[in-house]
Design a protein around this motif. Structure first.
Motif, mmCIF file in Angstrom:
data_model
loop_
_atom_site.group_PDB
_atom_site.id
_atom_site.type_symbol
_atom_site.label_atom_id
_atom_site.label_comp_id
_atom_site.label_asym_id
_atom_site.label_seq_id
_atom_site.Cartn_x
_atom_site.Cartn_y
_atom_site.Cartn_z
ATOM 1 N N UNK A 148 0.889 -0.955 -0.129
ATOM 2 C CA UNK A 148 0.045 0.153 -0.193
ATOM 3 C C UNK A 148 0.872 1.276 -0.022
ATOM 4 N N UNK A 149 0.375 2.147 -0.907
ATOM 5 C CA UNK A 149 1.164 3.302 -0.772
ATOM 6 C C UNK A 149 0.291 4.551 -0.502
ATOM 7 N N UNK A 150 0.653 5.678 -0.356
ATOM 8 C CA UNK A 150 -0.074 6.831 0.242
ATOM 9 C C UNK A 150 -0.263 7.849 -1.233
ATOM 10 N N UNK A 151 -1.240 8.346 -1.413
ATOM 11 C CA UNK A 151 -1.650 8.964 -2.585
ATOM 12 C C UNK A 151 -2.728 10.321 -2.117
ATOM 13 N N UNK A 152 -2.524 11.339 -2.909
ATOM 14 C CA UNK A 152 -3.283 12.332 -2.852
ATOM 15 C C UNK A 152 -3.970 12.635 -4.290
ATOM 16 N N UNK A 153 -5.432 12.832 -4.427
ATOM 17 C CA UNK A 153 -5.768 12.924 -5.634
ATOM 18 C C UNK A 153 -6.903 14.202 -5.440
ATOM 19 N N UNK A 154 -6.590 15.037 -6.505
ATOM 20 C CA UNK A 154 -7.299 16.433 -6.687
ATOM 21 C C UNK A 154 -8.419 16.067 -7.771
ATOM 22 N N UNK A 155 -9.670 16.379 -7.563
ATOM 23 C CA UNK A 155 -10.698 16.099 -8.553
ATOM 24 C C UNK A 155 -11.399 17.364 -8.700
ATOM 25 N N UNK A 156 -11.676 17.734 -9.833
ATOM 26 C CA UNK A 156 -12.375 18.977 -10.183
ATOM 27 C C UNK A 156 -14.022 18.480 -10.555
ATOM 28 N N UNK A 157 -14.953 18.856 -9.882
ATOM 29 C CA UNK A 157 -16.264 18.416 -10.186
ATOM 30 C C UNK A 157 -17.128 19.509 -11.032
ATOM 31 N N UNK A 158 -17.954 19.402 -11.744
ATOM 32 C CA UNK A 158 -18.548 20.409 -12.337
ATOM 33 C C UNK A 158 -19.258 21.214 -11.469
#
Length: 94
Positions: free
Chosen positions: A1-11
């Motif tokens: 397991x690795x640590x991640x960040x995810x940025x999402x842009x929603x409408x």
């Protein structure tokens, strides 16, 4: 397991941002992620048009996930109509 960040842009026209954010978190959890946290940054204007939109909601997710599941997660996110963009970053240094 690795640590991640995810940025999402929603409408910007999403009626219930919290419900969409929770559904995206469920997608990540469904792939076996641990410690999924979501932080809603709010509605921001873009520097340029993205898919004919000029503003959207930014959401930051932090989680731990098996690296083999990242491509599947990105595929599932690309199928969501509410998601304009997303970017996943590995937090662990090599």
């Amino acid at each position: 397991m690795r640590s991640y960040e995810m940025v999402t842009i929603l409408k910007a026209d999403v009626e219930d941002v919290n419900a969409v954010t929770e559904s995206l978190a469920e997608i990540v959890r469904g792939l076996g992620a641990e410690e999924v946290k979501a932080d809603l940054w709010g509605k921001k204007k873009f520097a340029y048009l993205i898919e004919k939109e000029f503003e959207g909601y930014y959401v930051l997710f932090t989680f731990k996930l098996d690296p083999a599941q990242i491509k599947e997660m990105e595929r599932l996110l690309s199928l969501k109509d509410q998601v304009l963009r997303h970017m996943v970053v590995n937090l662990e240094e090599k």
